[in-house]
Design a protein around this motif. Structure first.
Motif, short mmCIF file in Angstrom:
data_model
loop_
_atom_site.label_atom_id
_atom_site.label_comp_id
_atom_site.label_asym_id
_atom_site.label_seq_id
_atom_site.Cartn_x
_atom_site.Cartn_y
_atom_site.Cartn_z
N HIS A 387 73.77 41.20 -56.82
CA HIS A 387 72.92 42.28 -57.35
C HIS A 387 73.65 43.60 -57.23
O HIS A 387 74.67 43.71 -56.55
CB HIS A 387 71.55 42.32 -56.66
N ASP A 388 73.12 44.62 -57.95
CA ASP A 388 73.74 45.95 -57.87
C ASP A 388 72.63 46.99 -57.93
O ASP A 388 71.44 46.64 -57.93
CB ASP A 388 74.76 46.14 -58.99
N ASP A 392 68.01 46.72 -57.94
CA ASP A 392 67.88 46.66 -56.49
C ASP A 392 66.48 46.68 -55.91
O ASP A 392 65.58 47.30 -56.42
CB ASP A 392 68.71 47.77 -55.85
N HIS A 396 69.21 48.40 -48.60
CA HIS A 396 70.67 48.28 -48.53
C HIS A 396 71.29 49.13 -49.63
O HIS A 396 70.61 49.55 -50.57
CB HIS A 396 71.09 46.82 -48.67
N HIS A 398 75.03 49.92 -52.14
CA HIS A 398 76.14 49.19 -52.80
C HIS A 398 77.39 50.03 -52.81
O HIS A 398 77.34 51.27 -52.82
CB HIS A 398 75.74 48.81 -54.23
ZN LIG Z 1 71.41 45.23 -54.07
#
Ligand SMILES: [Zn+2]
Ligand SMILES: [Zn+2]
Length: 456
Positions: A387-388, A392, A396, A398
């Motif tokens: 994932h990015d 999201d 967390h 990236h």
């Molecule tokens: Zn993510």
């Protein structure tokens, strides 16, 4: 006398008296030295004789690592008596025979009862005479406890007055001269050697031993393990790759945890480690070479031997408190239900929180796990991610490292700070979906936390 001291070379005539006085001093000195020698000799003899006394029930023991160093010998085997007390033999091993009521100074916070951590090998320096077909113990006999790394000794045989010594008893039991086929490993994990071409034993057998004997192809106190050599070597290598630290206990606990789960599901240690239970890559599920002697290889072999001894040694205990699973740092990084897992666009948190009815970790084990993992990794941990920022969920972040998309998680994950999980003082998570087992942390070693399953 002053004069004599100052100038002994000068021939000054001496009176008879002085000579006589000097002579008598010399005689006295010689006599007292003789008496001293005799006394020392007697003392030595007494000590030797005491050392040869046969040990009986209620003998006094000593472990210098116990908070109460004095212990008591409780003879459990039904043996003939001396002075109306049962004779102690090499069968008396473990906490039911070696009764210590203190805690072990080698244990964390010196808190573990001696009886729960005691891990003994075989009696040394025992008598040659038998009681109920077992060699008797002498006062000089000792038994190593590998948890503390010291010998437990006998300070009093338990006999009163007229000690019964048996002349032949004091001679040490001679080393066996019989050569047996097999592969010999020291308890500390060192490969000692292999024996081939003998009449007895298979060349694929595996033995734990105390080291090399005086003669070639003879090993001290060999104990056969229930495993063939190639599987033993694979078990050791997989354990080696499961561990992450240089801490001996991490490998010991991984071995015993695997042993426990293998017993539970009716597999061998090798079968279980060779299944999906262990995420070690297939290329590493291969034999550990006998030439490997780095610390981690030794820890891995020592752990595997310790676990396998439970098949053949009834005083052998489980140091993990029935653990059957373990987790590494992912558990702390991925959290409970806020962050997407690095390898999924739909799954939140670590799998354990879905698979179990509850998850319990004592405050002290949690703190120790966090301290160890952050000590190694710092405050964040980055994983290659599917994932990015675009899709999201969670807290967390990236970043791109060498053109690879990485998800960066806080250590520990913020989920763990939520006060709802700490109302009991310990960490406690309850799954909204009912499951058949709960999970409870039993140990932390290296960068690994160990779990036992609790039937709901
Ligand atoms: Zn993510
Ligand atoms: Zn102790």
């Amino acid at each position: 006398m002053d004069r004599l001291d100052k100038d002994t070379e000068t021939a000054i005539p001496e009176t008879q008296n002085q000579v006589a006085e000097q002579d008598s001093d010399q005689v006295k000195a010689a006599n007292s030295q003789k008496m001293e020698e005799k006394r020392a000799e007697n003392e030595e003899k007494d000590k030797t004789e005491a050392g040869l006394k046969v040990v009986i029930d209620t003998a006094t023991l000593e472990c210098l690592l116990c908070t109460i160093p004095k212990g008591i010998m409780k003879v459990n085997l039904d043996t003939p008596t001396i002075q109306e007390k049962k004779t102690a033999t090499i069968k008396e091993r473990g906490p039911k025979s070696l009764v210590f009521t203190g805690t072990c100074k080698k244990s964390p916070q010196m808190a573990a009862p001696c009886a729960s951590v005691m891990n003994v090998r075989d009696w040394q320096d025992v008598g040659t005479y038998l009681s109920q077909d077992q060699f008797v113990l002498l006062q000089k006999s000792t038994i190593p406890c590998t948890y503390g790394g010291v010998n437990i000794t006998i300070t009093d045989s338990g006999q009163v007055h007229q000690p019964e010594t048996i002349d032949a008893a004091g001679a040490p039991v001679p080393e066996s001269k019989e050569k047996i086929n097999g592969n010999f490993y020291n308890y500390n994990g060192t490969y000692e050697g292999s024996v081939k071409g003998q009449k007895k034993g298979n060349e694929t057998d595996v033995y734990a031993c105390e080291g090399k004997g005086a003669e070639e192809d003879i090993y001290k106190s060999p104990k056969k393990l229930n495993i063939v050599h190639s599987e033993f070597q694979k078990v050791c290598n997989i354990i080696k790759h499961e561990g992450l630290s240089t801490e001996k206990e991490e490998y010991l606990y991984i071995a015993h945890t695997n042993y426990n789960e293998a017993k539970r599901v009716g597999k061998t240690m090798f079968q279980l480690l060779n299944s999906s239970y262990s995420s070690v890559e297939a290329k590493d599920k291969v034999e550990m070479k006998t030439t490997e002697k780095d610390t981690i290889s030794l820890h891995s072999r020592a752990g595997a031997i310790d676990a396998l001894l439970r098949d053949v040694d009834d005083v052998k205990t489980d140091p993990t408190d029935n653990a059957t699973q373990w987790d590494g740092e992912d558990f702390l990084a991925w959290g409970i239900d806020t962050d997407l897992k690095p390898d999924s666009k739909t799954k939140y948190g670590h799998n354990k929180f879905d698979e179990y009815d509850s998850v319990k970790i004592s405050k002290s084990l949690y703190d120790s796990f966090v301290a160890k993992v952050t000590g190694r990794r710092g405050s964040t941990l980055a994983y290659t991610s599917v994932h990015d920022e675009g899709c999201d969920k969670g807290v967390h972040t990236h970043k791109t490292v060498k053109e690879k998309n990485k998800a960066v998680y806080a250590l520990p994950n913020a989920d763990f700070a939520k006060t709802d999980y700490w109302t009991t003082g310990d960490f406690y998570f309850k799954n909204a979906t009912k499951q058949s087992f709960g999970l409870e942390a039993t140990r932390v070693a290296g960068y690994t936390i160990f779990w036992k399953k609790i039937k709901v």
